[in-house]
Scaffold this motif. Structure first.
Motif, PDB file in Angstrom:
ATOM      1  N   ASN A 107       0.619  -1.323  -0.017  1.00 27.37           N
ATOM      2  CA  ASN A 107       0.056  -0.155   0.180  1.00 27.37           C
ATOM      3  C   ASN A 107       0.696   1.537  -0.100  1.00 27.37           C
ATOM      4  OD1 ASN A 107       0.841   0.466   2.858  1.00 27.37           O
ATOM      5  ND2 ASN A 107      -0.757  -0.813   3.230  1.00 27.37           N
ATOM      6  N   ILE A 108       0.112   1.997   0.543  1.00 27.21           N
ATOM      7  CA  ILE A 108       1.177   3.554   0.144  1.00 27.21           C
ATOM      8  C   ILE A 108       1.800   4.221   1.168  1.00 27.21           C
ATOM      9  CG2 ILE A 108      -0.397   4.438  -1.409  1.00 27.21           C
ATOM     10  CD1 ILE A 108      -2.180   6.203   0.134  1.00 27.21           C
ATOM     11  N   ASN A 109       1.565   2.967   2.574  1.00 28.53           N
ATOM     12  CA  ASN A 109       1.809   3.601   3.388  1.00 28.53           C
ATOM     13  C   ASN A 109       3.649   2.378   3.551  1.00 28.53           C
ATOM     14  OD1 ASN A 109      -0.078   5.076   4.890  1.00 28.53           O
ATOM     15  ND2 ASN A 109      -1.108   3.231   5.609  1.00 28.53           N
ATOM     16  N   ASN A 110       3.771   1.481   2.502  1.00 27.79           N
ATOM     17  CA  ASN A 110       4.758   0.702   2.284  1.00 27.79           C
ATOM     18  C   ASN A 110       4.878  -0.149   2.896  1.00 27.79           C
ATOM     19  OD1 ASN A 110       6.192   2.260   0.024  1.00 27.79           O
ATOM     20  ND2 ASN A 110       6.645   4.397   1.479  1.00 27.79           N
ATOM     21  N   GLU A 111       3.475  -0.663   3.273  1.00 33.06           N
ATOM     22  CA  GLU A 111       4.082  -1.978   3.895  1.00 33.06           C
ATOM     23  C   GLU A 111       4.252  -3.437   3.566  1.00 33.06           C
ATOM     24  OE1 GLU A 111       1.115  -1.324   8.365  1.00 33.06           O
ATOM     25  OE2 GLU A 111      -0.093  -1.222   6.707  1.00 33.06           O
ATOM     26  N   LYS A 112       4.913  -4.196   4.302  1.00 33.51           N
ATOM     27  CA  LYS A 112       5.141  -5.624   3.503  1.00 33.51           C
ATOM     28  C   LYS A 112       4.524  -6.746   3.781  1.00 33.51           C
ATOM     29  CE  LYS A 112       9.856  -4.253   1.723  1.00 33.51           C
ATOM     30  NZ  LYS A 112      11.248  -5.201   1.313  1.00 33.51           N
ATOM     31  N   LEU A 186     -18.419 -16.766 -21.418  1.00 31.36           N
ATOM     32  CA  LEU A 186     -17.099 -16.768 -20.781  1.00 31.36           C
ATOM     33  C   LEU A 186     -15.834 -15.660 -21.587  1.00 31.36           C
ATOM     34  CD1 LEU A 186     -14.726 -17.851 -19.547  1.00 31.36           C
ATOM     35  CD2 LEU A 186     -14.665 -20.028 -20.662  1.00 31.36           C
ATOM     36  N   GLU A 187     -16.876 -15.708 -22.620  1.00 28.31           N
ATOM     37  CA  GLU A 187     -15.398 -15.027 -23.597  1.00 28.31           C
ATOM     38  C   GLU A 187     -15.095 -13.687 -23.534  1.00 28.31           C
ATOM     39  OE1 GLU A 187     -17.224 -16.308 -27.609  1.00 28.31           O
ATOM     40  OE2 GLU A 187     -15.923 -18.000 -28.088  1.00 28.31           O
ATOM     41  N   GLN A 188     -16.611 -13.349 -23.015  1.00 23.87           N
ATOM     42  CA  GLN A 188     -16.386 -11.455 -22.465  1.00 23.87           C
ATOM     43  C   GLN A 188     -15.045 -11.059 -21.388  1.00 23.87           C
ATOM     44  OE1 GLN A 188     -18.430  -8.903 -23.297  1.00 23.87           O
ATOM     45  NE2 GLN A 188     -19.028  -9.927 -24.534  1.00 23.87           N
ATOM     46  N   LEU A 189     -15.279 -12.202 -20.428  1.00 26.06           N
ATOM     47  CA  LEU A 189     -13.851 -12.253 -19.314  1.00 26.06           C
ATOM     48  C   LEU A 189     -12.478 -12.573 -20.286  1.00 26.06           C
ATOM     49  CD1 LEU A 189     -16.131 -14.390 -16.824  1.00 26.06           C
ATOM     50  CD2 LEU A 189     -16.310 -12.350 -17.081  1.00 26.06           C
ATOM     51  N   TYR A 190     -12.510 -12.525 -21.254  1.00 25.63           N
ATOM     52  CA  TYR A 190     -11.486 -12.354 -21.645  1.00 25.63           C
ATOM     53  C   TYR A 190     -10.890 -10.536 -22.144  1.00 25.63           C
ATOM     54  CZ  TYR A 190      -9.730 -16.625 -21.294  1.00 25.63           C
ATOM     55  OH  TYR A 190      -9.928 -18.179 -21.428  1.00 25.63           O
ATOM     56  N   ASN A 191     -11.496  -9.904 -22.145  1.00 26.18           N
ATOM     57  CA  ASN A 191     -11.530  -8.666 -22.609  1.00 26.18           C
ATOM     58  C   ASN A 191     -11.808  -7.832 -21.099  1.00 26.18           C
ATOM     59  OD1 ASN A 191     -12.750  -8.642 -25.023  1.00 26.18           O
ATOM     60  ND2 ASN A 191     -14.864  -9.184 -24.548  1.00 26.18           N
ATOM     61  N   LYS A 192     -10.739  -6.652 -21.591  1.00 28.46           N
ATOM     62  CA  LYS A 192     -10.091  -5.618 -20.636  1.00 28.46           C
ATOM     63  C   LYS A 192     -11.248  -5.367 -19.582  1.00 28.46           C
ATOM     64  CE  LYS A 192      -5.456  -5.001 -22.318  1.00 28.46           C
ATOM     65  NZ  LYS A 192      -4.602  -3.995 -22.596  1.00 28.46           N
ATOM     66  N   PHE A 193     -11.266  -4.679 -18.028  1.00 29.49           N
ATOM     67  CA  PHE A 193     -12.332  -4.580 -17.796  1.00 29.49           C
ATOM     68  C   PHE A 193     -11.875  -3.038 -16.204  1.00 29.49           C
ATOM     69  CE2 PHE A 193     -14.471  -8.088 -18.595  1.00 29.49           C
ATOM     70  CZ  PHE A 193     -15.911  -7.242 -18.564  1.00 29.49           C
ATOM     71  N   HIS A 194     -12.253  -1.812 -16.138  1.00 29.11           N
ATOM     72  CA  HIS A 194     -10.867  -1.393 -15.719  1.00 29.11           C
ATOM     73  C   HIS A 194     -11.599  -2.017 -14.024  1.00 29.11           C
ATOM     74  CE1 HIS A 194      -9.871   1.714 -18.270  1.00 29.11           C
ATOM     75  NE2 HIS A 194     -11.567   1.884 -19.070  1.00 29.11           N
ATOM     76  N   PHE A 195     -10.601  -1.973 -13.014  1.00 25.62           N
ATOM     77  CA  PHE A 195     -10.688  -2.299 -11.734  1.00 25.62           C
ATOM     78  C   PHE A 195     -10.224  -0.693 -11.428  1.00 25.62           C
ATOM     79  CE2 PHE A 195      -9.711  -6.846 -13.929  1.00 25.62           C
ATOM     80  CZ  PHE A 195     -10.034  -7.216 -13.497  1.00 25.62           C
ATOM     81  N   ASP A 196     -10.684  -0.278  -9.910  1.00 25.28           N
ATOM     82  CA  ASP A 196     -10.407   0.757  -9.603  1.00 25.28           C
ATOM     83  C   ASP A 196      -9.133  -0.002  -8.266  1.00 25.28           C
ATOM     84  OD1 ASP A 196     -10.696   3.543  -8.169  1.00 25.28           O
ATOM     85  OD2 ASP A 196     -12.162   2.620  -6.821  1.00 25.28           O
ATOM     86  N   LYS A 197      -8.440   1.221  -8.415  1.00 24.79           N
ATOM     87  CA  LYS A 197      -7.317   1.286  -7.611  1.00 24.79           C
ATOM     88  C   LYS A 197      -7.837   2.147  -6.206  1.00 24.79           C
ATOM     89  CE  LYS A 197      -3.738   2.077 -10.861  1.00 24.79           C
ATOM     90  NZ  LYS A 197      -2.779   3.253 -11.245  1.00 24.79           N
ATOM     91  N   ARG A 198      -8.925   2.357  -5.821  1.00 27.67           N
ATOM     92  CA  ARG A 198      -9.455   2.187  -4.148  1.00 27.67           C
ATOM     93  C   ARG A 198      -8.516   4.096  -3.893  1.00 27.67           C
ATOM     94  NH1 ARG A 198     -13.364   0.432  -3.604  1.00 27.67           N
ATOM     95  NH2 ARG A 198     -13.394  -0.528  -1.565  1.00 27.67           N
ATOM     96  N   GLY A 199      -8.553   4.219  -4.660  1.00 30.58           N
ATOM     97  CA  GLY A 199      -7.639   5.896  -4.613  1.00 30.58           C
ATOM     98  C   GLY A 199      -6.024   6.415  -4.018  1.00 30.58           C
TER      99      GLY A 199
END
Length: 311
Positions: A107-112, A186-199
């Motif tokens: 995360n942006i807090n640099n936690e491993k 199923l074939e639709q799921l091989y296309n690209k989707f936008h995944f939100d980076k949650r800020g």
């Protein structure tokens, strides 16, 4: 041209169902007495480089084969760590994670090392899954990254008062279901989707990642998925999901609710679980905690890059 896996996979190491629960030897492992003795003899130096633990390293590299060619996940039983304190178990967990590869900053807090516990938040109001007591969300971790972790590792410090059962599901089993029941969706799921980076993105950086859910390369199927991140990512980019995209995602979610292809496992205090983030979805039941904060469900997570894998 997108390459699609268009035939069912019958290898039970990849496409498994809930019968795997009755073959615990496929995923439940223990360390040898030699490896445990090695840890005990060096218990004052557990913070040192993992290369010092030769026998442990050798055994973990054997367990790694389960992640690659086996069912994709394994649990190191808590009975291996009965002679160690809680802090020592955390150090051993760190050593094992580092044997498997390089730890990602999460995360942006640099936690491993990230704590998984109920913080009173909800996914519906922007909370991260690991900060809630909610269940039911089958997913892979960090699907909003271009390069997702190869493995996810969890140390169970304390289980919940009730609930919180871990659930595992094979990407190949889901894919087989789609092939058998609705290849068009199923074939639709091989296309690209936008995944939100949650800020969690930098200035002038896209707030989403645009990637497919299923990919098939070099005869290997991989998956990234977290439904809420997709719904919110598409909204953030002002690109509402189409009717068929929604149908495909809804069908995916329906399949994940099929108990016949899901493995349930109750993690006990001291258990360590490791799984392949590219082909094993994970989730849990919702849970209720003790009122005492010192008894609340508490897990520690690492994200691991396997430096021996070619991407």
């Amino acid at each position: 041209m997108v390459q699609i896996l268009d035939e069912t996979v019958n290898d039970v190491n990849f496409a498994w169902d809930n019968k795997l629960q009755n073959k615990i030897e496929k995923f439940s492992v223990i360390l040898s007495g030699v490896a445990i003795s090695e840890l005990l003899e060096n218990r004052t130096n557990l913070q040192e480089n993992s290369k010092n633990f030769i026998n442990l390293r050798k055994e973990i590299q054997e367990f790694r084969k389960i992640l690659i060619d086996g069912c994709g996940f394994f649990v190191i039983q808590n009975s291996c760590f009965t002679d160690f304190s809680e802090n020592e178990k955390k150090s051993i967990f760190s050593i094992i994670s580092e044997i498997l590869g390089t730890l990602y900053v999460q995360n942006i807090n640099n936690e491993k090392f990230v704590v998984i516990t109920d913080e009173g938040k909800s996914m519906k109001t922007g909370g991260r899954y690991h900060q809630t007591k909610e269940g039911g969300s089958f997913h892979t971790d960090s699907p909003q990254w271009i390069n997702t972790p190869d493995y996810i590792a969890l140390l169970c410090v304390r289980p919940a008062k009730t609930g919180g059962t871990s659930k595992f599901l094979s990407a190949y089993s889901i894919h087989n279901k789609f092939l058998q029941e609705n290849k068009t969706l199923l074939e639709q799921l091989y296309n690209k989707f936008h995944f939100d980076k949650r800020g969690e993105f930098k200035e002038n950086e896209s707030p989403t990642v645009f990637e497919p859910i299923f990919e098939y390369k070099n005869r290997t199927l991989t998956l990234r998925y977290l439904r809420d991140y997709i719904d919110q990512g598409q909204q953030r980019q002002n690109q509402p999901l189409s009717k068929i995209q929604n149908e495909s995602l809804d069908y995916f979610d329906k399949i994940t609710k099929d108990a016949e292809i899901t493995v349930d496992y109750d993690l006990k205090s001291g258990d360590m679980v490791f799984f392949n983030n590219h082909r094993v979805l994970h989730g849990r039941n919702s849970f209720e905690d003790h009122d005492d904060a010192n008894l609340k469900r508490y897990l520690i997570r690492t994200w691991i890059k396997d430096n021996n894998l070619t991407n």
